[in-house]
Design a protein around this motif. Structure first.
Motif, PDB file in Angstrom:
ATOM      1  N   ASN A 291     -15.847   4.863  -6.197  1.00  0.00           N
ATOM      2  CA  ASN A 291     -15.329   5.786  -7.196  1.00  0.00           C
ATOM      3  C   ASN A 291     -15.073   5.025  -8.488  1.00  0.00           C
ATOM      4  OD1 ASN A 291     -15.132   7.889  -5.246  1.00  0.00           O
ATOM      5  ND2 ASN A 291     -13.217   6.995  -4.523  1.00  0.00           N
TER       6      ASN A 291
ATOM      7  N   ARG B  19     -11.593   9.115   8.941  1.00  0.00           N
ATOM      8  CA  ARG B  19     -12.338   9.612   7.777  1.00  0.00           C
ATOM      9  C   ARG B  19     -13.492   8.725   7.344  1.00  0.00           C
ATOM     10  NH1 ARG B  19      -7.144  11.579   5.949  1.00  0.00           N
ATOM     11  NH2 ARG B  19      -6.827  10.293   4.118  1.00  0.00           N
ATOM     12  N   TYR B  20     -13.401   7.418   7.570  1.00  0.00           N
ATOM     13  CA  TYR B  20     -14.434   6.518   7.043  1.00  0.00           C
ATOM     14  C   TYR B  20     -14.849   5.479   8.076  1.00  0.00           C
ATOM     15  CZ  TYR B  20     -12.885   8.387   2.575  1.00  0.00           C
ATOM     16  OH  TYR B  20     -12.549   9.222   1.555  1.00  0.00           O
TER      17      TYR B  20
ATOM     18  N   GLN C 111     -14.521   0.984   4.708  1.00  0.00           N
ATOM     19  CA  GLN C 111     -13.158   0.507   4.466  1.00  0.00           C
ATOM     20  C   GLN C 111     -13.165  -0.889   3.853  1.00  0.00           C
ATOM     21  OE1 GLN C 111     -10.547   2.133   4.388  1.00  0.00           O
ATOM     22  NE2 GLN C 111     -10.552   3.766   5.892  1.00  0.00           N
TER      23      GLN C 111
ATOM     24  N   MET D  83      -7.019   2.391  -7.905  1.00  0.00           N
ATOM     25  CA  MET D  83      -6.482   1.517  -6.847  1.00  0.00           C
ATOM     26  C   MET D  83      -6.873   0.073  -7.143  1.00  0.00           C
ATOM     27  SD  MET D  83      -7.005   1.787  -2.767  1.00  0.00           S
ATOM     28  CE  MET D  83      -7.432   0.341  -1.831  1.00  0.00           C
TER      29      MET D  83
ATOM     30  N   PHE E 128      -8.565  -5.834  -3.706  1.00  0.00           N
ATOM     31  CA  PHE E 128      -7.859  -6.831  -2.897  1.00  0.00           C
ATOM     32  C   PHE E 128      -8.820  -7.957  -2.494  1.00  0.00           C
ATOM     33  CE2 PHE E 128      -5.390  -2.972  -2.664  1.00  0.00           C
ATOM     34  CZ  PHE E 128      -4.083  -3.427  -2.788  1.00  0.00           C
TER      35      PHE E 128
ATOM     36  N   CYS F 105       1.745   3.506  -3.097  1.00  0.00           N
ATOM     37  CA  CYS F 105       0.797   4.500  -3.625  1.00  0.00           C
ATOM     38  C   CYS F 105       0.312   5.488  -2.575  1.00  0.00           C
ATOM     39  CB  CYS F 105      -0.436   3.819  -4.206  1.00  0.00           C
ATOM     40  SG  CYS F 105      -0.178   3.045  -5.792  1.00  0.00           S
ATOM     41  N   HIS F 106       0.554   5.180  -1.307  1.00  0.00           N
ATOM     42  CA  HIS F 106       0.021   6.037  -0.236  1.00  0.00           C
ATOM     43  C   HIS F 106       1.126   6.469   0.707  1.00  0.00           C
ATOM     44  CE1 HIS F 106      -4.237   5.475  -1.056  1.00  0.00           C
ATOM     45  NE2 HIS F 106      -3.997   4.196  -1.274  1.00  0.00           N
TER      46      HIS F 106
ATOM     47  N   HIS G 228     -14.423  -0.738   0.211  1.00  0.00           N
ATOM     48  CA  HIS G 228     -13.430  -0.056  -0.627  1.00  0.00           C
ATOM     49  C   HIS G 228     -12.206  -0.942  -0.867  1.00  0.00           C
ATOM     50  CE1 HIS G 228     -10.088   2.872  -1.364  1.00  0.00           C
ATOM     51  NE2 HIS G 228     -10.979   3.393  -2.185  1.00  0.00           N
TER      52      HIS G 228
ATOM     53  N   THR H 225      -0.026   8.371  -5.251  1.00  0.00           N
ATOM     54  CA  THR H 225      -0.987   8.035  -6.298  1.00  0.00           C
ATOM     55  C   THR H 225      -2.392   8.137  -5.704  1.00  0.00           C
ATOM     56  OG1 THR H 225       0.646   6.516  -7.150  1.00  0.00           O
ATOM     57  CG2 THR H 225      -1.583   6.274  -8.011  1.00  0.00           C
ATOM     58  N   GLY H 226      -2.521   7.770  -4.441  1.00  0.00           N
ATOM     59  CA  GLY H 226      -3.778   7.950  -3.696  1.00  0.00           C
ATOM     60  C   GLY H 226      -3.542   8.915  -2.547  1.00  0.00           C
TER      61      GLY H 226
ATOM     62  N   TRP I  84     -13.780   5.872 -11.083  1.00  0.00           N
ATOM     63  CA  TRP I  84     -12.535   6.218 -11.747  1.00  0.00           C
ATOM     64  C   TRP I  84     -11.310   5.739 -10.989  1.00  0.00           C
ATOM     65  CZ3 TRP I  84     -10.354   8.800  -7.812  1.00  0.00           C
ATOM     66  CH2 TRP I  84     -11.214   9.435  -6.917  1.00  0.00           C
ATOM     67  N   SER I  85     -11.510   5.092  -9.849  1.00  0.00           N
ATOM     68  CA  SER I  85     -10.357   4.763  -8.999  1.00  0.00           C
ATOM     69  C   SER I  85      -9.385   3.813  -9.694  1.00  0.00           C
ATOM     70  CB  SER I  85     -10.821   4.135  -7.694  1.00  0.00           C
ATOM     71  OG  SER I  85      -9.697   3.758  -6.918  1.00  0.00           O
TER      72      SER I  85
ATOM     73  N   CYS J  24       0.828  -1.211   0.000  1.00  0.00           N
ATOM     74  CA  CYS J  24       0.000   0.000   0.000  1.00  0.00           C
ATOM     75  C   CYS J  24       0.866   1.267   0.000  1.00  0.00           C
ATOM     76  CB  CYS J  24      -0.918   0.016   1.215  1.00  0.00           C
ATOM     77  SG  CYS J  24      -1.830  -1.515   1.478  1.00  0.00           S
TER      78      CYS J  24
HETATM   79  C1  HEC Z   1      -1.788   1.605  -7.547  1.00  0.00           C
HETATM   80  C2  HEC Z   1      -1.884   2.509  -6.449  1.00  0.00           C
HETATM   81  C3  HEC Z   1      -2.601   2.102  -5.178  1.00  0.00           C
HETATM   82  C4  HEC Z   1      -2.326   1.041  -4.351  1.00  0.00           C
HETATM   83  C5  HEC Z   1      -1.281  -0.064  -4.525  1.00  0.00           C
HETATM   84  C6  HEC Z   1      -3.205   1.185  -3.222  1.00  0.00           C
HETATM   85  N1  HEC Z   1      -4.002   2.287  -3.370  1.00  0.00           N
HETATM   86 FE1  HEC Z   1      -5.354   2.990  -2.026  1.00  0.00          FE
HETATM   87  N2  HEC Z   1      -5.895   4.481  -3.317  1.00  0.00           N
HETATM   88  C7  HEC Z   1      -5.326   4.698  -4.543  1.00  0.00           C
HETATM   89  C8  HEC Z   1      -6.052   5.774  -5.203  1.00  0.00           C
HETATM   90  C9  HEC Z   1      -5.768   6.320  -6.595  1.00  0.00           C
HETATM   91  C10 HEC Z   1      -7.057   6.201  -4.310  1.00  0.00           C
HETATM   92  C11 HEC Z   1      -8.117   7.310  -4.530  1.00  0.00           C
HETATM   93  C12 HEC Z   1      -9.354   6.717  -5.199  1.00  0.00           C
HETATM   94  C13 HEC Z   1     -10.142   5.827  -4.284  1.00  0.00           C
HETATM   95  O1  HEC Z   1     -10.669   6.289  -3.266  1.00  0.00           O
HETATM   96  O2  HEC Z   1     -10.245   4.623  -4.566  1.00  0.00           O
HETATM   97  C14 HEC Z   1      -6.919   5.380  -3.118  1.00  0.00           C
HETATM   98  C15 HEC Z   1      -7.700   5.527  -1.980  1.00  0.00           C
HETATM   99  C16 HEC Z   1      -7.507   4.818  -0.809  1.00  0.00           C
HETATM  100  C17 HEC Z   1      -8.211   5.063   0.425  1.00  0.00           C
HETATM  101  C18 HEC Z   1      -9.212   6.178   0.682  1.00  0.00           C
HETATM  102  C19 HEC Z   1      -8.445   7.397   1.140  1.00  0.00           C
HETATM  103  C20 HEC Z   1      -9.250   8.656   1.231  1.00  0.00           C
HETATM  104  O3  HEC Z   1      -8.924   9.490   2.047  1.00  0.00           O
HETATM  105  O4  HEC Z   1     -10.221   8.802   0.470  1.00  0.00           O
HETATM  106  C21 HEC Z   1      -7.782   4.125   1.325  1.00  0.00           C
HETATM  107  C22 HEC Z   1      -8.226   3.980   2.778  1.00  0.00           C
HETATM  108  C23 HEC Z   1      -6.820   3.293   0.641  1.00  0.00           C
HETATM  109  N3  HEC Z   1      -6.676   3.731  -0.648  1.00  0.00           N
HETATM  110  C24 HEC Z   1      -6.172   2.219   1.216  1.00  0.00           C
HETATM  111  C25 HEC Z   1      -5.275   1.389   0.538  1.00  0.00           C
HETATM  112  C26 HEC Z   1      -4.714   0.192   1.114  1.00  0.00           C
HETATM  113  C27 HEC Z   1      -5.003  -0.305   2.516  1.00  0.00           C
HETATM  114  C28 HEC Z   1      -3.903  -0.357   0.166  1.00  0.00           C
HETATM  115  C29 HEC Z   1      -3.127  -1.653   0.250  1.00  0.00           C
HETATM  116  C30 HEC Z   1      -3.886  -2.846   0.609  1.00  0.00           C
HETATM  117  C31 HEC Z   1      -3.952   0.509  -0.997  1.00  0.00           C
HETATM  118  N4  HEC Z   1      -4.797   1.555  -0.736  1.00  0.00           N
HETATM  119  C32 HEC Z   1      -3.221   0.314  -2.152  1.00  0.00           C
HETATM  120  C33 HEC Z   1      -4.252   4.027  -5.086  1.00  0.00           C
HETATM  121  C34 HEC Z   1      -3.666   2.875  -4.553  1.00  0.00           C
END
Ligand code: HEC
Length: 274
Positions: free
Chosen positions: A148, A131-132, A137, A153, A156, A68-69, A140, A121-122, A150-151, A65
């Protein structure tokens, strides 16, 4: 001194001074950092992760994670944004609600490893716990497109299990329509031909269900027309698949417990002023 010696001593000085400045000095300076307590009666901040949240940190790490975060809130001096008058301002992270203040080293004293992240990326997740909801969670993580379209992400789905309902639906089951659960991790819609076949079979039951839903009860619907078919399909996709449910695995529960425990930059710290 011959030239080889000069190069050797020069290289030694260069590397040792950067090691002193970037490793040893910060280590001395920050090594003894303690949790903060404003008053003796207050809970210390930060608290170490425990139990499932601690296990979830490992899942977060394994799933990548942090590629991207980030988990670091920038200071009010950085992060430009433009207000409605086109005026350039700073402090975008705090404005977005990613934390009430910038993060400082004390926020991370219990993190092993510290997953600051380098890419956004996120959104930043340092403070995502506030936040949620837990249900949000889970849905999502199972498939970010649920909220979303358009996401980018990834889904999983391997942190969830699709199983037969025995007796009552589990209260841990995700409350998602079949659009998201027929093919875990993807979005599913029947083709026009498949939908015609389903309507031939179960059209009456689906129409009755559509009409018994309080949101549609007064709306006339004709499954013979293209518009009627489409409205029935849109409704049917939001209903749960019969007899099956999606529940989080132990790892899914742990990951979400970790996300809900991410509450950095919530308690004011004297060293994090701007
Ligand atoms: C390829 C990049 C990518 C990876 C890898 C990724 N994310 Fe994301 N994530 C994003 C993007 C882009 C968004 C914004 C769009 C959305 O909400 O889906 C996001 C949004 C989120 C949000 C919402 C945040 C907010 O404030 O709105 C959470 C929570 C989150 N990710 C958790 C995770 C977790 C946990 C993992 C690993 C298991 C993970 N992400 C892996 C790209 C990624």
């Amino acid at each position: 001194m011959d030239r080889g010696m000069v190069i050797f001593v020069g290289a030694l000085l260069t590397f040792s001074s950067s090691w002193l400045g970037l490793v040893l000095f910060p280590f001395w300076q920050l090594n003894g950092e303690q949790p903060y307590r404003k008053d003796a009666a207050d809970d210390p901040y930060p608290l170490a992760l425990q139990g499932t949240a601690l296990a979830g940190q490992k899942v977060y790490q394994r799933e990548g994670c942090m590629y991207c975060h980030s988990q670091q809130v920038r200071s009010e001096k950085f992060g430009n944004w433009w207000d409605e008058h086109g005026q350039e301002r700073t402090g975008a992270d705090v404005k977005r609600g990613w934390g009430q203040r910038r993060t400082v080293s004390r926020d991370y004293i219990y993190d092993r490893p510290t997953m600051l992240g380098t890419m956004r990326t996120g959104p930043d997740l340092a403070n995502v716990g506030g936040r949620y909801s837990e249900a949000w969670q889970h849905a999502h993580t199972f498939n970010p497109r649920v909220f979303n379209d358009w996401s980018v992400m990834p889904s999983f789905p391997w942190l969830y299990r699709k199983e037969k309902v025995v007796g009552e639906r589990s209260e841990r089951a995700l409350k998602l329509g079949r659009e998201w659960t027929v093919d875990p991790g993807y979005r599913w819609r029947p083709s026009a031909g498949q939908w015609d076949a389903i309507l031939r079979d179960q059209g009456e039951a689906i129409t009755a269900r559509f009409l018994s839903d309080p949101a549609h009860s007064t709306a006339a619907i004709d499954p013979g027309t293209a518009d009627g078919k489409k409205r029935l399909l849109d409704f049917w996709l939001t209903t749960e698949e019969e007899g099956v449910q999606i529940v989080p695995t132990g790892e899914g529960e742990a990951l979400v417990a970790y996300l809900l425990a991410l509450r950095k930059a919530e308690v004011p710290l004297p060293e994090a002023k701007e």
